[in-house]
Design a protein around this motif. Structure first.
Motif, short mmCIF file in Angstrom:
data_model
loop_
_atom_site.label_atom_id
_atom_site.label_comp_id
_atom_site.label_asym_id
_atom_site.label_seq_id
_atom_site.Cartn_x
_atom_site.Cartn_y
_atom_site.Cartn_z
N THR A 1 -40.92 -7.00 55.23
CA THR A 1 -41.66 -7.80 54.27
C THR A 1 -43.03 -8.14 54.84
O THR A 1 -43.14 -8.50 56.02
CB THR A 1 -40.89 -9.10 53.94
N HIS A 2 -44.07 -8.04 54.00
CA HIS A 2 -45.44 -8.21 54.46
C HIS A 2 -46.18 -9.13 53.48
O HIS A 2 -45.85 -9.20 52.30
CB HIS A 2 -46.16 -6.87 54.55
N THR B 1 -43.93 -13.10 57.80
CA THR B 1 -43.07 -13.85 56.90
C THR B 1 -41.95 -14.59 57.61
O THR B 1 -41.13 -15.21 56.95
CB THR B 1 -42.44 -12.89 55.86
N ASP C 1 -40.21 -14.46 42.70
CA ASP C 1 -40.25 -13.03 42.40
C ASP C 1 -41.24 -12.72 41.29
O ASP C 1 -41.39 -13.49 40.32
CB ASP C 1 -38.86 -12.55 41.98
N LYS D 1 -39.92 -4.62 46.11
CA LYS D 1 -39.87 -5.98 45.58
C LYS D 1 -41.21 -6.65 45.79
O LYS D 1 -41.86 -6.45 46.82
CB LYS D 1 -38.75 -6.78 46.29
N THR E 1 -42.05 -6.16 49.73
CA THR E 1 -40.93 -5.71 50.55
C THR E 1 -40.77 -4.21 50.39
O THR E 1 -40.81 -3.68 49.27
CB THR E 1 -39.63 -6.42 50.13
N ASP E 2 -40.61 -3.51 51.51
CA ASP E 2 -40.33 -2.08 51.50
C ASP E 2 -39.31 -1.79 52.60
O ASP E 2 -38.74 -2.72 53.20
CB ASP E 2 -41.61 -1.26 51.66
N GLN F 1 -46.38 -11.18 48.42
CA GLN F 1 -45.35 -10.80 49.39
C GLN F 1 -44.66 -9.53 48.88
O GLN F 1 -44.08 -9.51 47.79
CB GLN F 1 -44.33 -11.93 49.55
#
Length: 644
Positions: free
Chosen positions: A458-459, A486, A423, A408, A453-454, A451
């Motif tokens: 989230t980074h 985050t 998003d 994401k 997400t994996d 931002q």
């Protein structure tokens, strides 16, 4: 028609007085005194398509040929900067420079003799070196690209406004005197470019402050042999230049090949590019660029890949080459890995990885003129640091190519932690465009970050004008919390200090950590201030930048209290910091405020203020402009020096 006749014919007469007379000595004095500005003016007006090296030499040649042959009249259009007001010699030389720079951009005609300014300059000449101005940042690059899209008269209009500070009426008169047929259209076209006039003083556009690189060394060697050899040897060399070799086609913006090397050909053969399987990352223990698959609609376009590899090995003079500090720009040692090849906005883009570097090749969709080659170090990158690469920047926006493990993507304003994330669509790993903070106006009203997400969480990352976005973290250096970026506390820490990231643009920054190391009650019941230390690590190790910042209640931005370069403070090796600041209360009283990290046992100040305090904070009454020296002691008795 002599040059002085042209100047006299176009000299304005609305003043009702005779134009000032300029002789050679007066013009020469103006030329010598303002030579750097005149050369910058010529460089900016000249067409970018001739290549940066030739553009530099042509700019110097045009200025050096701008002297009149005798006494002549000069336009009374005034100069607008101190030291040039009313200088008729400067006005005349400037007009000559603008006119010849515009002539240099005119196409050659079959039935007309070329003008002197349209030919390569006889002098000055530099043998064995290519000279070009120092590279600027992303803003300068964007401005140069916008100016390149303008006509010559429109470029001249923009530069006369921005560099010479001429109002439109005077710029119109200069353009008319320089022979521009439609000055109004030129001024109107220049209006389409944002008025970033301060960038015109950048080293990017300074032909007097130059970098030097060798010309094609193999070409020089072949030329030397050809000068000694007989006509047959010359013919052989010419055949080598024209001979493409098996399976090799046109190389676009690349420099010519004068000698072939089997190992080099193997590294530049599109058929030997490393292509990782789309699912390799799922079974690999590594999370770095080596497991990125080859993506993009043009990943099988052999012609595009060949051009990208050829330009990487030997960029031509028209190719714009940039690299993060400490990054080598030479060709690959072996076949590199293909990460992406496709159409992005108005360009065809190729991303390649050779194990230590990312190389980005971009060319316009309608040809290869104006191609760009960018490099960035990525040695040791893994996880969040290897999760995204910049694909393109256009119209103030940036697109990223994300790692295959990213599930994401979103855009977040770091200045507004409570506003949430928006998003971003992901198409084959490519994000929808988001606002780039490095291309926003000088007023920092927002700082948009990426931002991702994996599976690990989230980074946050931010665009700082380079290929690899810098990772953002928050927390005490060396602790588990330092990897967070985050959470509510982390976002609140970054909010007042997000705009300080602008100081790290184009610095080869790998990551930036924000650490809220102390809070301090302000005198006179003014609330509580926050102390935050930001540390920017670079890919090359050297050049680490540390800022101690101070934020008062209700303030929009934090203030830099101290800064240092290449120190261990505020980092994993030395998670301590001490800084001080002069603060003025609403009642007009001045105080020296100082704070250290949590394990600070005491603070002392000497010099203009003599005071001491037990614990991690100090407050002392003082006067405006006081100079003081801060020292501290840690709980274990170790001295703690303050950042300066």
């Amino acid at each position: 028609m002599q040059p002085q006749d042209v100047a006299q014919r176009h000299a304005p007469t609305s003043t009702g007085t005779a134009d000032p007379v300029v002789d050679v000595e007066q013009a020469e004095a103006a030329l010598v005194e303002h030579y750097p500005r005149l050369v910058r003016l010529a460089y900016l007006v000249l067409p970018p398509g001739i290549g940066r090296s030739r553009r530099v030499l042509t700019a110097h040649a045009l200025v050096q040929r701008a002297l009149p042959r005798g006494r002549t009249s000069a336009s009374v259009i005034p100069a607008q900067s101190t030291g040039r007001d009313g200088d008729a010699g400067y006005a005349f030389v400037r007009l000559r420079v603008v006119r010849t720079a515009l002539e240099a951009g005119l196409p050659l005609r079959r039935r007309a003799w070329p003008k002197r300014s349209q030919l390569p300059p006889l002098l000055p000449q530099v043998w064995g070196l290519r000279l070009f101005p120092r590279s600027g940042g992303a803003d300068e690059l964007a401005l140069d690209q916008r100016l390149a899209a303008l006509s010559g008269p429109a470029r001249a209009a923009y530069v006369l406004r921005g560099l010479e500070k001429l109002p439109d009426a005077d710029a119109h008169r200069v353009l008319t005197a320089a022979g521009v047929a439609d000055p109004e259209a030129a001024l109107a076209q220049a209006n389409a470019v944002p008025a970033q006039y301060a960038l015109l003083d950048s080293p990017e556009f300074d032909p007097c402050s130059l970098q030097a690189r060798p010309t094609d060394l193999m070409r020089r060697r072949q030329h030397t042999k050809a000068a000694i050899a007989a006509a047959a040897a010359i013919a052989v060399c010419g055949a080598l230049v024209a001979l493409p070799g098996d399976g090799w086609g046109p190389d676009g913006a690349a420099a010519p090949v004068y000698a072939q090397n089997p190992a080099a050909e193997a590294a530049l053969d599109p058929g030997r590019l490393i292509r990782v399987a789309p699912t390799a990352w799922k079974s690999s223990a590594r999370t770095d660029f080596s497991v990125w698959p080859a993506r993009g609609a043009l990943a099988q376009d052999t012609g595009l890949l060949r051009r990208a590899l050829a330009v990487w090995a030997r960029p031509g003079e028209s190719v714009r080459v940039s690299a993060t500090p400490g990054t080598q720009t030479g060709g690959p040692a072996g076949p590199p890995q293909l990460l992406y090849a496709g159409d992005v906005d108005n360009a065809r883009v190729v991303l390649l990885h050779d194990g230590l570097r990312i190389a980005r090749y971009a060319e316009p969709k309608d040809g290869t003129h104006g191609a760009a080659l960018d490099f960035a170090r990525v040695d040791g990158a893994a996880g969040p640091e290897a999760s995204a690469l910049v694909l393109s920047r256009a119209d103030g926006n940036v697109r990223y190519l994300t790692a295959p493990w990213v599930t994401k993507a979103a855009e977040r304003d770091l200045r507004k932690p409570s506003s949430g994330a928006m998003d971003l669509d992901l198409t084959d790993g490519v994000t929808a465009p988001q606002a780039s903070p490095v291309q926003q106006p000088e007023a920092c009203t927002a700082w948009n970050v990426l931002q991702l997400t994996d599976a690990s969480g989230t980074h946050l990352s931010t665009d700082l004008g380079e290929l690899v976005p810098a990772r953002l973290t928050s927390g005490r250096p060396g602790s588990a919390d330092a990897a967070k970026s985050t959470g509510t506390e982390a976002l609140a820490t970054w909010a007042p200090f997000a705009c300080s990231l602008a100081a790290q643009r184009s610095g080869g920054v790998r990551s930036v950590n924000a650490w809220a190391y102390a809070d301090q009650a302000l005198p006179e019941a003014a609330g509580t201030a926050d102390w935050v230390c930001t540390r920017a690590e670079t890919w090359r190790g050297a050049g680490t930048a540390v800022l101690a910042q101070f934020h008062t209640p209700g303030g929009r931005y934090g203030a830099v209290a101290a800064k240092a370069t290449d120190v261990t403070a505020c980092g994993p090796r030395d998670p301590h910091v001490l800084a001080g600041v002069l603060w003025k209360s609403e009642a007009g009283s001045w105080y020296l405020l100082a704070a250290g990290s949590s394990d600070t046992a005491s603070i002392r100040t000497t010099g203009g203020v003599t005071a001491s305090a037990q614990g991690r904070v100090l407050t002392a009454r003082t006067k405006q402009g006081t100079q003081a020296t801060l020292t501290g002691t840690l709980d274990d008795g170790t001295p703690l020096a303050a950042l300066r």
